[in-house]
Design an enzyme around this catalytic site. Structure first.
Site, short mmCIF file in Angstrom:
data_model
loop_
_atom_site.label_atom_id
_atom_site.label_comp_id
_atom_site.label_asym_id
_atom_site.label_seq_id
_atom_site.Cartn_x
_atom_site.Cartn_y
_atom_site.Cartn_z
N ASP A 78 51.11 3.69 42.58
CA ASP A 78 51.57 4.31 43.83
C ASP A 78 51.91 5.79 43.56
O ASP A 78 52.93 6.09 42.95
CB ASP A 78 52.79 3.58 44.39
CG ASP A 78 53.13 4.06 45.79
OD1 ASP A 78 52.64 3.45 46.76
OD2 ASP A 78 53.89 5.04 45.91
N GLU A 80 52.98 9.71 44.33
CA GLU A 80 53.68 10.61 45.25
C GLU A 80 53.03 11.97 45.08
O GLU A 80 52.59 12.32 43.97
CB GLU A 80 55.18 10.68 44.94
CG GLU A 80 55.91 9.35 45.09
CD GLU A 80 55.76 8.72 46.47
OE1 GLU A 80 55.72 9.48 47.48
OE2 GLU A 80 55.65 7.48 46.56
N ASP A 177 45.60 6.25 47.97
CA ASP A 177 45.79 6.68 46.58
C ASP A 177 44.47 6.88 45.85
O ASP A 177 44.26 7.92 45.21
CB ASP A 177 46.64 5.66 45.82
CG ASP A 177 48.02 5.48 46.43
OD1 ASP A 177 48.98 6.07 45.92
OD2 ASP A 177 48.13 4.73 47.42
N HIS A 235 59.43 5.56 49.01
CA HIS A 235 58.69 6.77 48.64
C HIS A 235 59.04 7.28 47.25
O HIS A 235 58.70 8.41 46.91
CB HIS A 235 58.85 7.88 49.68
CG HIS A 235 58.38 7.48 51.05
ND1 HIS A 235 57.06 7.20 51.33
CD2 HIS A 235 59.06 7.30 52.21
CE1 HIS A 235 56.95 6.85 52.60
NE2 HIS A 235 58.14 6.90 53.15
N ASP A 240 58.25 1.96 44.50
CA ASP A 240 57.23 1.34 45.35
C ASP A 240 56.35 0.39 44.54
O ASP A 240 55.95 -0.68 45.02
CB ASP A 240 56.37 2.41 46.02
CG ASP A 240 57.08 3.10 47.19
OD1 ASP A 240 58.18 2.64 47.56
OD2 ASP A 240 56.55 4.09 47.71
#
Length: 265
Positions: A78, A80, A177, A235, A240
């Site tokens: 995941d 960011e 992603d 987030h 996550d």
């Protein structure tokens, strides 16, 4: 006393019970019971050690409580990325976490987690920090995306994930992603995308197949639908990933078999 002699004594007690006085028979059974218990305990210990030596860390009962998956490992990911309102371009990955999930036990076996220094927009926006919890000091001086991708490859090799006989696949919450973010940034920077990033499972699609409803709010809806507590901060990439892993484990225990959802590149 050997296992065989123990079994012979038990057989004798059963077949010749009528020939013994009841008091002697009772005392004989009392003497044999601890012996039999010890034999069984020793055998159980040997089996457990054998399983452990082959990577079966969970108990046999736990392992047989849900059907086997098609993959040896799930790689939960995941990202960011840099962001603002209105959105900045190009976006750049600033957190790169991966959890290695055992396909037999659905437990986390290993973690890769690095922050990445953005180069096009090196200064994080207040919106980005508020959303992700990532502050400027967490990305300043960190490796570039190219360097992080090299370390990912080293980690994959160390974990045995590059072995052709080991089946693994990435899992993300959505297609963004690995369909948009990583290939888009790699194209911008002129970097190749490793083949193992080109197939994945979209957890939202898997959840909708298993539960019959689409999770509009992503992880929050999936946790709610499965009566799970949300882990950590929304987030946060690593948090996550932990939520994704927990949701996968819960669905697997309900009998769901995970399959690739992405189309081949």
């Amino acid at each position: 006393v050997s296992d065989a002699s123990g079994c012979s004594m038990i057989a004798l007690l059963h077949t010749g019970a009528a020939k013994f006085p009841q008091s002697l028979l009772s005392r004989a059974r009392q003497a044999v019971s601890p012996l039999l218990a010890g034999v069984l305990k020793g055998y159980s210990s040997i089996v457990s050690r054998k399983l452990a030596s082959h990577g079966f860390g969970a108990s046999m009962a736990a392992m047989s409580s849900f059907p086997p998956q098609r993959y040896h490992y799930f790689l939960v990911l995941d990202f960011e990325a840099t962001c603002d309102k209105p959105q900045i371009h190009p976006q750049e990955i600033i957190e790169f976490p991966i959890l290695k999930l055992n396909g037999r036990t659905m437990e986390i076996e290993s973690t890769f987690h690095m922050y990445v220094q953005p180069v096009v927009h090196p200064q994080l926006t207040p919106f980005c920090t508020e959303l992700t919890g990532i502050i400027q000091g967490m990305v300043d001086g960190q490796p570039s995306l190219q360097q992080v991708l090299e370390r990912v490859d080293e980690w994959m090799a160390k974990e045995g994930l590059l072995d052709p006989s080991v089946k693994s696949i990435f899992v993300t919450c959505g297609d963004w992603d690995l369909k948009v973010m990583l290939p888009g940034q790699c194209q911008y920077l002129g970097l190749p995308v490793a083949d193992y990033f080109k197939q994945w499972i979209n957890l939202k699609k898997a959840y909708s197949f298993a539960m019959g409803s689409w999770p509009k709010n992503g992880l929050l809806d999936m946790n709610k639908g499965l009566n799970l507590q949300h882990i950590g901060r929304p987030h946060s990439g690593i948090d996550d990933c932990k939520n994704i892993a927990n949701i996968m484990k819960t669905l697997a225990h309900r009998g769901f078999i995970f399959k690739q959802t992405s189309k081949p590149f």
